[in-house]
Motif scaffolding. Sequence first.
Motif, PDB file in Angstrom:
ATOM      1  N   SER A 128      13.819 -33.686 -28.944  1.00 19.98           N
ATOM      2  CA  SER A 128      12.604 -34.438 -29.224  1.00 19.98           C
ATOM      3  C   SER A 128      12.993 -35.800 -29.789  1.00 19.98           C
ATOM      4  O   SER A 128      14.135 -36.017 -30.217  1.00 19.98           O
ATOM      5  CB  SER A 128      11.737 -33.690 -30.238  1.00 19.98           C
ATOM      6  OG  SER A 128      12.391 -33.637 -31.508  1.00 19.98           O
ATOM      7  N   ASP A 129      12.042 -36.733 -29.817  1.00 21.40           N
ATOM      8  CA  ASP A 129      12.317 -38.051 -30.394  1.00 21.40           C
ATOM      9  C   ASP A 129      12.748 -37.927 -31.849  1.00 21.40           C
ATOM     10  O   ASP A 129      13.652 -38.639 -32.305  1.00 21.40           O
ATOM     11  CB  ASP A 129      11.076 -38.941 -30.295  1.00 21.40           C
ATOM     12  CG  ASP A 129      10.835 -39.449 -28.881  1.00 21.40           C
ATOM     13  OD1 ASP A 129      11.719 -39.244 -28.028  1.00 21.40           O
ATOM     14  OD2 ASP A 129       9.771 -40.057 -28.644  1.00 21.40           O
ATOM     15  N   PHE A 130      12.111 -37.028 -32.584  1.00 23.82           N
ATOM     16  CA  PHE A 130      12.440 -36.848 -34.001  1.00 23.82           C
ATOM     17  C   PHE A 130      13.882 -36.363 -34.151  1.00 23.82           C
ATOM     18  O   PHE A 130      14.657 -36.889 -34.961  1.00 23.82           O
ATOM     19  CB  PHE A 130      11.481 -35.851 -34.652  1.00 23.82           C
ATOM     20  CG  PHE A 130      11.804 -35.540 -36.086  1.00 23.82           C
ATOM     21  CD1 PHE A 130      11.392 -36.388 -37.110  1.00 23.82           C
ATOM     22  CD2 PHE A 130      12.538 -34.399 -36.415  1.00 23.82           C
ATOM     23  CE1 PHE A 130      11.709 -36.095 -38.442  1.00 23.82           C
ATOM     24  CE2 PHE A 130      12.849 -34.112 -37.726  1.00 23.82           C
ATOM     25  CZ  PHE A 130      12.434 -34.963 -38.745  1.00 23.82           C
ATOM     26  N   ASP A 131      14.263 -35.343 -33.365  1.00 19.20           N
ATOM     27  CA  ASP A 131      15.628 -34.810 -33.456  1.00 19.20           C
ATOM     28  C   ASP A 131      16.651 -35.847 -33.014  1.00 19.20           C
ATOM     29  O   ASP A 131      17.743 -35.953 -33.599  1.00 19.20           O
ATOM     30  CB  ASP A 131      15.770 -33.546 -32.599  1.00 19.20           C
ATOM     31  CG  ASP A 131      15.091 -32.342 -33.219  1.00 19.20           C
ATOM     32  OD1 ASP A 131      14.911 -32.339 -34.447  1.00 19.20           O
ATOM     33  OD2 ASP A 131      14.746 -31.403 -32.476  1.00 19.20           O
ATOM     34  N   LEU A 132      16.315 -36.627 -31.989  1.00 20.12           N
ATOM     35  CA  LEU A 132      17.244 -37.646 -31.506  1.00 20.12           C
ATOM     36  C   LEU A 132      17.426 -38.746 -32.551  1.00 20.12           C
ATOM     37  O   LEU A 132      18.545 -39.238 -32.748  1.00 20.12           O
ATOM     38  CB  LEU A 132      16.735 -38.233 -30.193  1.00 20.12           C
ATOM     39  CG  LEU A 132      17.646 -39.270 -29.524  1.00 20.12           C
ATOM     40  CD1 LEU A 132      19.052 -38.715 -29.306  1.00 20.12           C
ATOM     41  CD2 LEU A 132      17.054 -39.727 -28.198  1.00 20.12           C
ATOM     42  N   GLN A 133      16.356 -39.138 -33.216  1.00 20.84           N
ATOM     43  CA  GLN A 133      16.478 -40.133 -34.278  1.00 20.84           C
ATOM     44  C   GLN A 133      17.323 -39.605 -35.426  1.00 20.84           C
ATOM     45  O   GLN A 133      18.148 -40.327 -35.998  1.00 20.84           O
ATOM     46  CB  GLN A 133      15.087 -40.532 -34.778  1.00 20.84           C
ATOM     47  CG  GLN A 133      14.307 -41.391 -33.791  1.00 20.84           C
ATOM     48  CD  GLN A 133      12.861 -41.577 -34.200  1.00 20.84           C
ATOM     49  OE1 GLN A 133      12.378 -40.933 -35.121  1.00 20.84           O
ATOM     50  NE2 GLN A 133      12.155 -42.453 -33.508  1.00 20.84           N
ATOM     51  N   ASP A 134      17.138 -38.328 -35.755  1.00 21.70           N
ATOM     52  CA  ASP A 134      17.925 -37.717 -36.823  1.00 21.70           C
ATOM     53  C   ASP A 134      19.407 -37.688 -36.438  1.00 21.70           C
ATOM     54  O   ASP A 134      20.280 -37.992 -37.259  1.00 21.70           O
ATOM     55  CB  ASP A 134      17.417 -36.296 -37.093  1.00 21.70           C
ATOM     56  CG  ASP A 134      18.045 -35.680 -38.319  1.00 21.70           C
ATOM     57  OD1 ASP A 134      17.968 -36.303 -39.400  1.00 21.70           O
ATOM     58  OD2 ASP A 134      18.622 -34.585 -38.220  1.00 21.70           O
ATOM     59  N   LEU A 135      19.685 -37.343 -35.178  1.00 23.09           N
ATOM     60  CA  LEU A 135      21.074 -37.323 -34.713  1.00 23.09           C
ATOM     61  C   LEU A 135      21.661 -38.737 -34.713  1.00 23.09           C
ATOM     62  O   LEU A 135      22.807 -38.945 -35.119  1.00 23.09           O
ATOM     63  CB  LEU A 135      21.125 -36.723 -33.309  1.00 23.09           C
ATOM     64  CG  LEU A 135      22.501 -36.498 -32.681  1.00 23.09           C
ATOM     65  CD1 LEU A 135      22.416 -35.358 -31.667  1.00 23.09           C
ATOM     66  CD2 LEU A 135      23.028 -37.737 -31.975  1.00 23.09           C
ATOM     67  N   ALA A 136      20.868 -39.706 -34.274  1.00 22.61           N
ATOM     68  CA  ALA A 136      21.354 -41.084 -34.217  1.00 22.61           C
ATOM     69  C   ALA A 136      21.718 -41.612 -35.601  1.00 22.61           C
ATOM     70  O   ALA A 136      22.664 -42.394 -35.753  1.00 22.61           O
ATOM     71  CB  ALA A 136      20.300 -41.986 -33.574  1.00 22.61           C
ATOM     72  N   MET A 137      21.000 -41.167 -36.635  1.00 21.85           N
ATOM     73  CA  MET A 137      21.304 -41.608 -37.992  1.00 21.85           C
ATOM     74  C   MET A 137      22.653 -41.070 -38.472  1.00 21.85           C
ATOM     75  O   MET A 137      23.244 -41.613 -39.402  1.00 21.85           O
ATOM     76  CB  MET A 137      20.188 -41.180 -38.953  1.00 21.85           C
ATOM     77  CG  MET A 137      18.895 -41.933 -38.772  1.00 21.85           C
ATOM     78  SD  MET A 137      19.071 -43.717 -38.996  1.00 21.85           S
ATOM     79  CE  MET A 137      19.472 -43.797 -40.747  1.00 21.85           C
ATOM     80  N   MET A 138      23.135 -40.011 -37.847  1.00 26.41           N
ATOM     81  CA  MET A 138      24.454 -39.491 -38.192  1.00 26.41           C
ATOM     82  C   MET A 138      25.567 -40.327 -37.575  1.00 26.41           C
ATOM     83  O   MET A 138      26.717 -40.286 -38.017  1.00 26.41           O
ATOM     84  CB  MET A 138      24.599 -38.039 -37.708  1.00 26.41           C
ATOM     85  CG  MET A 138      23.687 -37.057 -38.386  1.00 26.41           C
ATOM     86  SD  MET A 138      23.940 -35.372 -37.761  1.00 26.41           S
ATOM     87  CE  MET A 138      25.615 -35.059 -38.298  1.00 26.41           C
ATOM     88  N   MET A 139      25.241 -41.075 -36.524  1.00 28.59           N
ATOM     89  CA  MET A 139      26.252 -41.841 -35.807  1.00 28.59           C
ATOM     90  C   MET A 139      26.624 -43.112 -36.562  1.00 28.59           C
ATOM     91  O   MET A 139      25.815 -43.685 -37.292  1.00 28.59           O
ATOM     92  CB  MET A 139      25.746 -42.212 -34.412  1.00 28.59           C
ATOM     93  CG  MET A 139      25.558 -41.028 -33.483  1.00 28.59           C
ATOM     94  SD  MET A 139      24.910 -41.554 -31.866  1.00 28.59           S
ATOM     95  CE  MET A 139      25.321 -40.122 -30.869  1.00 28.59           C
TER      96      MET A 139
END
Length: 362
Positions: A128-139
């Motif tokens: 989902s957009d929310f999960d992808l944003q959360d993952l992107a913040m880890m990068m």
Amino acid sequence: MEFRNIVFVVTEECSCPLYNVGEEFSVQNSALSVERDKPVCLLMVRELLKALSSTKPMEQRISLQPQSKAKFECGGCTGLIRFEHKKDRPYSTLQMNLLKAAEQRAKQQIIAQFFGILRDMELFEPLSDFDLQDLAMMMKMKGYPPNKIIIEEGERGTNFYVVLSGKVAVVRKDSEIIAEIEPGGIFGEMSLLSGELTYPSVYSRTACQLATLNSKDFKHVLSKYPILQIFFYRVLVNRAQENTLRQGKISSGMSGDLTEINPVDLFQMINSGGKTGRVSFELEGGEVGEALFNEGEVVSCAFGVLTDKDAFFAILVQQKGRFTYTKGLTAEEKRLPVLGGFMGLVMEGLQRIDEQQEIGDE
């Protein structure tokens, strides 16, 4: 005993399966929390409880040596981390919080700029957009100038990379460029997944911006989002097949891309191996084709409305699409006559291609 608002930061790390240097965890109201929803290590909890249950309160122990920080260690599993109490002073906490907030906003702006690339990637499609944003913040975002080595062959893999802008090249020892990776492409995952040394080298062809995950965060992401494991399993299979093709081998069920191996080389591998089976093509524009081989010789070919030799020659010039090789023919197909000597067919086909190019040039 109840502990309030005690923050720790990891200062050293050696093969710890979970935590990285610079990550923080805190004890608030006797509850331990760590960054980015990572799992809580029970062995580390045990070490923390030992430290916090000392006969002297934490505040007294820290104040005994105001010039140094209280240091602790966890080495109960395969790895080791050392962490310190992060002393909070009112005048510095506000500054640090403002700095951290500014860094967070800057990172969010970068992620917003490239979010569309991540969103369009097949890898992240299930999120989902929310999960992808959360993952992107880890990068972490890294920029490279042109002609800079990013991964050197023979090293232990440490990071997974996503190309956000620019272009990188995959290069063998003999300086041959195997592939170019553009925005939306990934690399570095093979060594992390297999545990093998990196191969081959990767360098920046142009100035480029990359998003990276270190090995621990990469494994954490796969654990948190198991659906991504399916994608990387397919990547492993496809890369293994590509390596096999580069070695001049082909086996039943193998598929590949015509940008990696052209039809002439593919057919020559089947012929030199004396293979009996069929090659099915799904080409750019939706066209399909098929070539049947019996003991390495072409016995039938179809491409659109074309058949036999005309179809064979038409397939030879294809550059974009995918193929799948399947072993075996029916008894009836094995009785089909050979269209012609294989090398003769190829030479005639290449001659036709040259003639068509000359006509086009005129």
